[in-house]
Design an enzyme around this catalytic site. Structure first.
Site, short mmCIF file in Angstrom:
data_model
loop_
_atom_site.label_atom_id
_atom_site.label_comp_id
_atom_site.label_asym_id
_atom_site.label_seq_id
_atom_site.Cartn_x
_atom_site.Cartn_y
_atom_site.Cartn_z
N TYR A 1 0.84 -1.21 0.00
CA TYR A 1 0.00 0.00 0.00
C TYR A 1 0.87 1.26 0.00
O TYR A 1 0.60 2.21 -0.75
CB TYR A 1 -0.94 -0.01 1.23
CG TYR A 1 -1.88 1.16 1.22
CD1 TYR A 1 -3.00 1.17 0.39
CD2 TYR A 1 -1.65 2.28 2.02
CE1 TYR A 1 -3.87 2.26 0.35
CE2 TYR A 1 -2.52 3.37 1.99
CZ TYR A 1 -3.62 3.35 1.16
OH TYR A 1 -4.47 4.43 1.12
N TYR B 1 -9.49 15.94 2.78
CA TYR B 1 -10.25 15.32 1.70
C TYR B 1 -11.63 15.90 1.85
O TYR B 1 -12.29 15.71 2.87
CB TYR B 1 -10.23 13.78 1.83
CG TYR B 1 -8.97 13.20 1.26
CD1 TYR B 1 -8.58 13.51 -0.03
CD2 TYR B 1 -8.16 12.36 2.00
CE1 TYR B 1 -7.41 13.00 -0.56
CE2 TYR B 1 -6.99 11.85 1.47
CZ TYR B 1 -6.62 12.18 0.18
OH TYR B 1 -5.47 11.68 -0.33
N SER C 1 1.89 18.37 -7.34
CA SER C 1 1.99 16.98 -6.85
C SER C 1 1.17 16.08 -7.74
O SER C 1 0.11 16.49 -8.24
CB SER C 1 1.41 16.93 -5.41
OG SER C 1 1.18 15.60 -4.99
N GLN D 1 -4.69 18.58 6.32
CA GLN D 1 -5.04 18.22 4.93
C GLN D 1 -6.48 17.76 4.89
O GLN D 1 -6.90 16.90 5.67
CB GLN D 1 -4.11 17.10 4.43
CG GLN D 1 -4.44 16.61 3.02
CD GLN D 1 -5.39 15.43 3.02
OE1 GLN D 1 -5.37 14.61 3.93
NE2 GLN D 1 -6.26 15.35 2.02
N HIS E 1 0.54 13.07 -6.29
CA HIS E 1 0.18 12.13 -5.22
C HIS E 1 1.17 10.95 -5.20
O HIS E 1 0.80 9.81 -4.90
CB HIS E 1 -1.25 11.63 -5.42
CG HIS E 1 -1.99 11.31 -4.16
ND1 HIS E 1 -2.80 12.19 -3.52
CD2 HIS E 1 -2.03 10.18 -3.40
CE1 HIS E 1 -3.33 11.62 -2.44
NE2 HIS E 1 -2.86 10.39 -2.35
N THR F 1 -6.73 18.51 -0.80
CA THR F 1 -6.22 17.60 -1.84
C THR F 1 -7.31 17.35 -2.88
O THR F 1 -8.41 16.89 -2.55
CB THR F 1 -5.76 16.27 -1.20
OG1 THR F 1 -4.75 16.57 -0.25
CG2 THR F 1 -5.21 15.32 -2.25
N SER G 1 -3.13 14.18 7.72
CA SER G 1 -4.10 13.69 6.74
C SER G 1 -5.50 13.57 7.34
O SER G 1 -5.66 13.18 8.50
CB SER G 1 -3.65 12.31 6.24
OG SER G 1 -4.72 11.64 5.63
N ILE H 1 0.14 11.87 5.02
CA ILE H 1 0.11 10.44 4.67
C ILE H 1 -0.92 9.81 5.61
O ILE H 1 -0.75 9.87 6.83
CB ILE H 1 1.49 9.78 4.87
CG1 ILE H 1 2.56 10.47 4.02
CG2 ILE H 1 1.39 8.29 4.62
CD1 ILE H 1 2.99 9.81 2.76
N VAL I 1 10.53 13.09 -4.15
CA VAL I 1 11.69 13.68 -3.47
C VAL I 1 12.35 12.60 -2.60
O VAL I 1 11.72 12.05 -1.70
CB VAL I 1 11.26 14.87 -2.58
CG1 VAL I 1 12.45 15.40 -1.79
CG2 VAL I 1 10.63 15.96 -3.42
N ARG I 2 13.61 12.30 -2.90
CA ARG I 2 14.29 11.22 -2.16
C ARG I 2 15.65 11.64 -1.59
O ARG I 2 16.22 10.92 -0.78
CB ARG I 2 14.52 10.00 -3.08
CG ARG I 2 13.24 9.35 -3.57
CD ARG I 2 12.50 8.66 -2.43
NE ARG I 2 11.24 8.07 -2.85
CZ ARG I 2 10.06 8.71 -2.88
NH1 ARG I 2 9.98 9.98 -2.50
NH2 ARG I 2 8.97 8.09 -3.25
N LYS J 1 -3.77 21.04 -3.24
CA LYS J 1 -2.73 20.03 -3.50
C LYS J 1 -3.17 19.12 -4.65
O LYS J 1 -4.32 18.69 -4.70
CB LYS J 1 -2.51 19.19 -2.23
CG LYS J 1 -1.54 18.02 -2.38
CD LYS J 1 -1.23 17.41 -1.02
CE LYS J 1 -0.24 16.27 -1.08
NZ LYS J 1 -0.84 14.97 -1.39
#
Ligand SMILES: Cc1cc2nc3c(=O)[nH]c(=O)nc-3n(C[C@H](O)[C@H](O)[C@H](O)COP(=O)(O)O)c2cc1C
Ligand SMILES: CCCCCCC(=O)C(=O)O
Length: 387
Positions: free
Chosen positions: A46, A152, A282, A150, A284, A178, A128, A100, A318-319, A260
């Site tokens: 997931y 929804y 983004s 954030q 997502h 979002t 989230s 998240i 982004v890592r 977003k």
């Protein structure tokens, strides 16, 4: 002064990571593998998975690989400062923790551990709507930390109003709405396992604890969980909002509002025209539209379209510290970290999140300096080359 975060490098050299419990790594690929080893296949799938063939997740990384930093020498970048001001508030670096959901599938302390780590580092967290703990519990764990909420955008206006009132009361200062996930995409890794955390009542805490949501149910969720979950799914996937409804959110939220999931310059302009304070470029993390463009590809055009009329933030792929330098150079005021901090959470709870975020902040500060710059504001597209 060498900067606030780069010192983590010396700390690691002096003390090593080997003695840490649980064992940690600064190698992102190894971090993901280690998280896979401690999580159930369902939970790891997931988190790590994307929409469809995974083409957008790959496009996110490819977009970063296409841009190269061109380092400059003898610029006296020993004294670096990552401090950034967003909506009038100073933060120590141009970095936030992305929203998240369902963090309980990776660690029992979930968003509480994330909130403590964020506050300890001074990094804002974005909570989230699909969190595993309530707004009030996360606010208590976050303490004096900067926290954003954030949304929804629920189909039920009363529930929307109630949730936003709770978030404002609990000290969440900015609202991130979002737009790209008004229903879940085709996600093969989860479909093959018939794994949807929400139908196991994971990630539903905010609505389940909401008085307006509970008032809609004939029986409280404690007595009839199955019906409550179906109602939860309806609330967040039965939505049909349009640009014309943004003023409703403005009535309910007196702080900054960001949209977003913006990937087109025309949508960014519409956000500005609607009076929004910011956008998050983004896709997502490649979890919604398979075959969409890499998010970094969309950034320069959007940054140009928005100019200084709103804040432009960025996430998706982004890592590394170098990735952050690239996104900042291409017009982002700040970046949001996603999956990497969740892998840290899986491995070590609060300490795991802290280690991953500190590592990325240190790498950002060191990369910025070694490229010849002292502050994020010095970055512009001219410090990069496309190759
Ligand atoms: C497991 C998971 C859950 C997510 N949940 C949310 C969420 O609840 N709300 C939201 O706006 N974005 C959510 N996102 C998207 C992130 O905020 C962010 O856009 C994405 O992780 C960035 O991509 P990256 O992790 O590859 O860097 C989620 C992402 C993941 C991986
Ligand atoms: C109706 C959408 C809930 C999804 C929450 C989690 C999420 O954003 C994800 O990408 O997964």
């Amino acid at each position: 002064m060498a900067g606030r975060f780069g010192g983590y490098q010396n700390e690691i050299y002096l003390q090593g990571l080997a003695g840490q419990t649980p064992p940690m790594t600064t190698d992102l690929a190894a971090l993901e593998e280690a998280a896979a080893a401690v999580l159930t296949p369902e939970a790891f799938g997931y988190i790590a998975g994307g929409a469809g063939t995974g083409a957008t997740m790959r496009a996110n990384r490819d977009a970063f690989e296409r841009w190269k930093i061109v380092p400059r020498m003898l610029t006296d970048a020993t004294d670096r400062d990552l401090t950034t001001t967003l909506f009038g508030a100073e933060i120590p670096a141009p970095v936030l923790l992305a929203p998240i959901g369902v963090q309980s599938i990776v660690h029992p302390e979930a968003e509480l551990a994330t909130a403590r780590a964020a506050t300890g580092l001074g990094v804002p967290m974005v909570l989230s709507s699909a969190a595993s703990h309530t707004i009030e519990q996360v606010a208590a764990a976050s303490g004096a930390g900067t926290r954003w909420f954030q949304l929804y955008w629920p189909s039920d206006p009363d529930v929307c109003a109630s949730i936003l009132a709770r978030a404002r009361k609990a000290g969440f200062t900015a609202l991130v709405v979002t737009l790209d996930t008004w229903t879940l995409a085709w996600r093969p890794r989860d479909l093959d396992r018939a794994y949807l955390p929400f139908i196991r009542n994971e990630g539903t805490a905010i609505a389940m604890s909401d008085p307006a949501f509970r008032a809609r149910l004939q029986k409280p969720p404690e007595e009839d969980e199955a019906t409550a979950i179906l109602h939860w799914i309806d609330l967040f996937t039965g939505t049909d909002h349009g640009w014309g409804q943004l003023p409703l959110l403005r009535e309910l939220w007196d702080g900054p509002i960001l949209l977003k999931g913006i990937q087109h310059a025309d949508d960014a302009r519409r956000a500005v025209d609607a009076g929004m304070d910011g956008i998050v470029v983004s896709n997502h993390g490649g979890r919604q539209v398979d075959g969409a463009l890499g998010a970094l590809e969309a950034l320069p055009g959007i940054a140009q379209a928005v100019g200084d009329q709103a804040e432009v933030l960025f996430d998706s792929g982004v890592r590394t510290g170098a990735d952050m330098v690239k996104a900042l150079a291409l017009g982002a005021k700040a970046v949001l970290l996603g999956r990497p901090y969740v892998y840290g959470l899986a491995l070590g709870g609060e300490a795991g999140v802290r280690h991953v975020v500190r590592s990325l902040l240190a790498e950002l500060e060191l990369t910025l300096g070694l490229a010849g710059h002292r502050t994020p504001a010095e970055l512009s597209p001219s410090v990069l080359r496309r190759g």
